[in-house]
Write an enzyme that holds these catalytic residues in place. Structure first.
Site, PDB file in Angstrom:
ATOM      1  N   TYR A   1       0.984  -1.139  -0.270  1.00  0.00           N
ATOM      2  CA  TYR A   1       0.193   0.078  -0.269  1.00  0.00           C
ATOM      3  C   TYR A   1       1.128   1.493   0.065  1.00  0.00           C
ATOM      4  O   TYR A   1       1.839   1.223  -0.006  1.00  0.00           O
ATOM      5  CB  TYR A   1      -1.055  -0.117   0.753  1.00  0.00           C
ATOM      6  CG  TYR A   1      -0.431  -0.067   2.905  1.00  0.00           C
ATOM      7  CD1 TYR A   1       0.406  -0.577   3.071  1.00  0.00           C
ATOM      8  CD2 TYR A   1      -0.269   1.704   3.281  1.00  0.00           C
ATOM      9  CE1 TYR A   1       1.314   0.077   4.535  1.00  0.00           C
ATOM     10  CE2 TYR A   1       0.055   2.351   4.587  1.00  0.00           C
ATOM     11  CZ  TYR A   1       1.500   1.100   4.627  1.00  0.00           C
ATOM     12  OH  TYR A   1       1.366   1.147   6.071  1.00  0.00           O
TER      13      TYR A   1
ATOM     14  N   ARG B   1       8.549   3.764  -4.436  1.00  0.00           N
ATOM     15  CA  ARG B   1       8.446   3.140  -3.739  1.00  0.00           C
ATOM     16  C   ARG B   1       7.166   1.903  -3.728  1.00  0.00           C
ATOM     17  O   ARG B   1       7.672   0.571  -3.675  1.00  0.00           O
ATOM     18  CB  ARG B   1       8.045   3.867  -2.099  1.00  0.00           C
ATOM     19  CG  ARG B   1       8.193   2.756  -1.230  1.00  0.00           C
ATOM     20  CD  ARG B   1       8.261   4.187   0.334  1.00  0.00           C
ATOM     21  NE  ARG B   1       6.340   4.353   0.316  1.00  0.00           N
ATOM     22  CZ  ARG B   1       6.408   5.135   1.002  1.00  0.00           C
ATOM     23  NH1 ARG B   1       7.487   5.271   2.127  1.00  0.00           N
ATOM     24  NH2 ARG B   1       5.322   5.114   1.605  1.00  0.00           N
TER      25      ARG B   1
ATOM     26  N   ARG C   1      -7.865 -20.112  -0.774  1.00  0.00           N
ATOM     27  CA  ARG C   1      -6.936 -20.764   0.068  1.00  0.00           C
ATOM     28  C   ARG C   1      -5.387 -21.518  -0.683  1.00  0.00           C
ATOM     29  O   ARG C   1      -6.223 -22.795  -0.640  1.00  0.00           O
ATOM     30  CB  ARG C   1      -7.809 -20.659   1.480  1.00  0.00           C
ATOM     31  CG  ARG C   1      -6.597 -20.044   2.047  1.00  0.00           C
ATOM     32  CD  ARG C   1      -7.125 -19.807   4.028  1.00  0.00           C
ATOM     33  NE  ARG C   1      -5.898 -19.694   4.541  1.00  0.00           N
ATOM     34  CZ  ARG C   1      -5.073 -20.445   5.146  1.00  0.00           C
ATOM     35  NH1 ARG C   1      -5.211 -22.076   4.894  1.00  0.00           N
ATOM     36  NH2 ARG C   1      -4.061 -20.112   5.968  1.00  0.00           N
TER      37      ARG C   1
ATOM     38  N   HIS D   1      -0.605 -20.839  -0.006  1.00  0.00           N
ATOM     39  CA  HIS D   1       0.247 -20.232   0.272  1.00  0.00           C
ATOM     40  C   HIS D   1       1.022 -20.216  -1.397  1.00  0.00           C
ATOM     41  O   HIS D   1       1.211 -19.104  -1.184  1.00  0.00           O
ATOM     42  CB  HIS D   1       0.855 -21.034   1.740  1.00  0.00           C
ATOM     43  CG  HIS D   1       0.347 -20.786   2.218  1.00  0.00           C
ATOM     44  ND1 HIS D   1      -0.994 -21.951   3.416  1.00  0.00           N
ATOM     45  CD2 HIS D   1       0.774 -20.659   3.917  1.00  0.00           C
ATOM     46  CE1 HIS D   1      -0.421 -21.182   4.160  1.00  0.00           C
ATOM     47  NE2 HIS D   1       0.050 -20.692   4.913  1.00  0.00           N
TER      48      HIS D   1
ATOM     49  N   LYS E   1       6.487  -1.861   1.711  1.00  0.00           N
ATOM     50  CA  LYS E   1       5.417  -0.592   2.419  1.00  0.00           C
ATOM     51  C   LYS E   1       3.868  -2.460   2.620  1.00  0.00           C
ATOM     52  O   LYS E   1       3.058  -2.555   1.763  1.00  0.00           O
ATOM     53  CB  LYS E   1       4.666  -0.168   1.731  1.00  0.00           C
ATOM     54  CG  LYS E   1       3.764   0.825   3.154  1.00  0.00           C
ATOM     55  CD  LYS E   1       4.132   1.934   2.126  1.00  0.00           C
ATOM     56  CE  LYS E   1       3.273   2.814   3.247  1.00  0.00           C
ATOM     57  NZ  LYS E   1       2.935   3.277   5.014  1.00  0.00           N
TER      58      LYS E   1
ATOM     59  N   GLU F   1      12.249   2.692  14.495  1.00  0.00           N
ATOM     60  CA  GLU F   1      11.100   4.043  13.383  1.00  0.00           C
ATOM     61  C   GLU F   1       9.911   4.371  14.509  1.00  0.00           C
ATOM     62  O   GLU F   1      10.031   3.092  15.313  1.00  0.00           O
ATOM     63  CB  GLU F   1      10.952   3.780  12.145  1.00  0.00           C
ATOM     64  CG  GLU F   1      10.010   2.563  12.218  1.00  0.00           C
ATOM     65  CD  GLU F   1      10.168   2.511  10.632  1.00  0.00           C
ATOM     66  OE1 GLU F   1       9.557   3.614   9.694  1.00  0.00           O
ATOM     67  OE2 GLU F   1       9.981   1.174  10.387  1.00  0.00           O
TER      68      GLU F   1
ATOM     69  N   LEU G   1      10.989   1.593   6.970  1.00  0.00           N
ATOM     70  CA  LEU G   1      10.729   2.080   5.916  1.00  0.00           C
ATOM     71  C   LEU G   1      11.232   3.608   5.482  1.00  0.00           C
ATOM     72  O   LEU G   1      11.299   3.983   6.198  1.00  0.00           O
ATOM     73  CB  LEU G   1       8.408   1.935   5.990  1.00  0.00           C
ATOM     74  CG  LEU G   1       8.355   2.188   4.750  1.00  0.00           C
ATOM     75  CD1 LEU G   1       7.883   1.223   3.687  1.00  0.00           C
ATOM     76  CD2 LEU G   1       6.976   3.379   4.810  1.00  0.00           C
TER      77      LEU G   1
HETATM   78  N1  PDD Z   1       2.789   5.153   7.665  1.00  0.00           N
HETATM   79  N2  PDD Z   1       7.510   4.399   8.927  1.00  0.00           N
HETATM   80  C1  PDD Z   1       6.157   3.044   9.177  1.00  0.00           C
HETATM   81  C2  PDD Z   1       6.154   1.938   9.883  1.00  0.00           C
HETATM   82  C3  PDD Z   1       5.055   3.935   8.504  1.00  0.00           C
HETATM   83  O1  PDD Z   1       3.470   3.310   8.809  1.00  0.00           O
HETATM   84  C4  PDD Z   1       5.715   5.173   8.051  1.00  0.00           C
HETATM   85  C5  PDD Z   1       4.098   5.574   6.956  1.00  0.00           C
HETATM   86  C6  PDD Z   1       6.164   6.148   8.003  1.00  0.00           C
HETATM   87  C7  PDD Z   1       6.979   7.732   7.237  1.00  0.00           C
HETATM   88  O2  PDD Z   1       6.015   7.572   5.694  1.00  0.00           O
HETATM   89  P1  PDD Z   1       6.159   8.175   4.814  1.00  0.00           P
HETATM   90  O3  PDD Z   1       7.030   9.555   4.968  1.00  0.00           O
HETATM   91  O4  PDD Z   1       5.699   7.681   3.442  1.00  0.00           O
HETATM   92  O5  PDD Z   1       4.769   8.574   5.117  1.00  0.00           O
HETATM   93  C8  PDD Z   1       7.331   5.099   8.363  1.00  0.00           C
HETATM   94  C9  PDD Z   1       1.402   5.601   6.633  1.00  0.00           C
HETATM   95  C10 PDD Z   1       1.463   6.870   6.523  1.00  0.00           C
HETATM   96  C11 PDD Z   1       0.243   4.688   7.015  1.00  0.00           C
HETATM   97  O6  PDD Z   1       0.141   3.326   7.258  1.00  0.00           O
HETATM   98  O7  PDD Z   1      -0.943   5.595   7.722  1.00  0.00           O
END
Ligand code: PDD
Length: 284
Positions: A33, A52, A102, A104, A149, A181, A205
């Site tokens: 996503y 990304r 379903r 895997h 992501k 993070e 991320l």
């Molecule tokens: N999340 N790290 C993680 C684990 C995240 O889920 C996000 C963003 C970020 C920041 O990434 P960016 O600057 O590209 O938004 C870092 C999004 C916004 C969410 O899951 O809603």
């Protein structure tokens, strides 16, 4: 006005955007996503988000069913159809490996599911910037490929919920003694005029906001050091902040009930936020 969402090539009313019960996103978290911000109806750093998305898709061997240009045009059309073409908005885009009995194993002929939802982007609460927020630290129990992501966000969800239940805004994740993070944000520490943040790689991320903040910092003359910062150094930092698409730059003033720096948002974070906002509202 009923909300319009995009599902598999069509704009449909929210209530009619239905996904089969055996969608692999639902069964296996087999999907990826993006969350993209738009300011005044213009997407901010869409190219970076699409880069990304493509990297995430490649990493999970998911053929993206739409070209970049089609995604961009569809996202813009979705803003229009929801009356957001001149508003601050957020776009949620998810692609899964689609429905299949379903198993895997990947389906031999995948039919990926593509969903986009556009919503107004609420302004960041001024009190968050004025006073800063609190955070807790929690063990980073995620897998070792969080640069993808992926929609497998259970550890992030548990961490954020733990923060909320502790009266905090964010959970800061700690892997083997190192600050990685936030549960949904990237983390920066400020020592003097210098910014320190975890390097890109499989343990964070690569945030689009993180990248923008690094650019802004360097332009303003603040050196940026990308390194694995041990947890103990958190208590020696002058300022701490987290970054993300919907929250921009958020000063953190207290962690695990200990004050960080002066206990107030510091000059560096406020200057960075001011410059970032100038750019998000100008550059598109
Ligand atoms: N999340 N790290 C993680 C684990 C995240 O889920 C996000 C963003 C970020 C920041 O990434 P960016 O600057 O590209 O938004 C870092 C999004 C916004 C969410 O899951 O809603």
């Amino acid at each position: 006005m009923s909300e319009t969402v995009f599902l598999n090539g069509q704009f449909v009313p929210y209530e009619q955007a239905l996904i089969p019960v055996e969608d692999r996103g639902f069964l296996f978290g087999d999907g990826i996503y993006e969350v993209v911000a738009a300011y005044g109806g213009r997407f901010w750093r869409m190219e970076e988000h699409l880069d990304r998305l493509e990297r995430s898709a490649l990493a999970i061997h998911l053929p993206l069913p739409m070209e970049r240009e089609a995604i961009r045009r569809t996202a813009e059309e979705l803003l229009r159809r929801n009356g957001l073409e001149r508003s601050d908005a957020s776009l949620y885009l998810e692609v899964t490996r689609g429905p299949a009995p379903r198993n895997h194993l990947f389906p031999e002929e995948p039919h990926p599911t593509v969903v986009m939802i556009a919503r107004p982007l609420p302004p960041v609460d001024p009190a968050v910037v004025r006073d800063g927020v609190t955070a807790i630290t929690v063990p980073d129990i995620r897998w070792q490929s969080v640069h993808i992501k992926s929609v497998c966000l259970l550890p992030n969800v548990l961490a954020k919920q733990a923060a909320h239940e502790a009266g905090a805004f964010e959970a800061i994740l700690v892997r083997e003694g190192v600050l990685t993070e936030g549960s949904s944000s990237n983390l920066f520490l400020v020592f003097g005029q210098e910014l320190h943040t975890h390097p890109e790689g499989p343990f964070i991320l690569s945030g689009v906001t993180r990248g923008a903040v690094i650019e802004v910092a360097r332009d303003l003359g603040y050196p940026v050091v990308e390194r694995a910062v041990p947890l103990e150094e958190l208590w020696r930092a002058d300022e701490v902040f987290v970054t993300g698409t919907t929250s921009e730059v958020v000063p953190v003033v207290r962690v695990d009930d200990r004050l960080v720096g002066s206990g107030r948002p510091g000059p560096v974070v406020l200057r960075l936020l001011q410059e970032l906002r100038r750019r998000t509202r100008g550059e598109a």
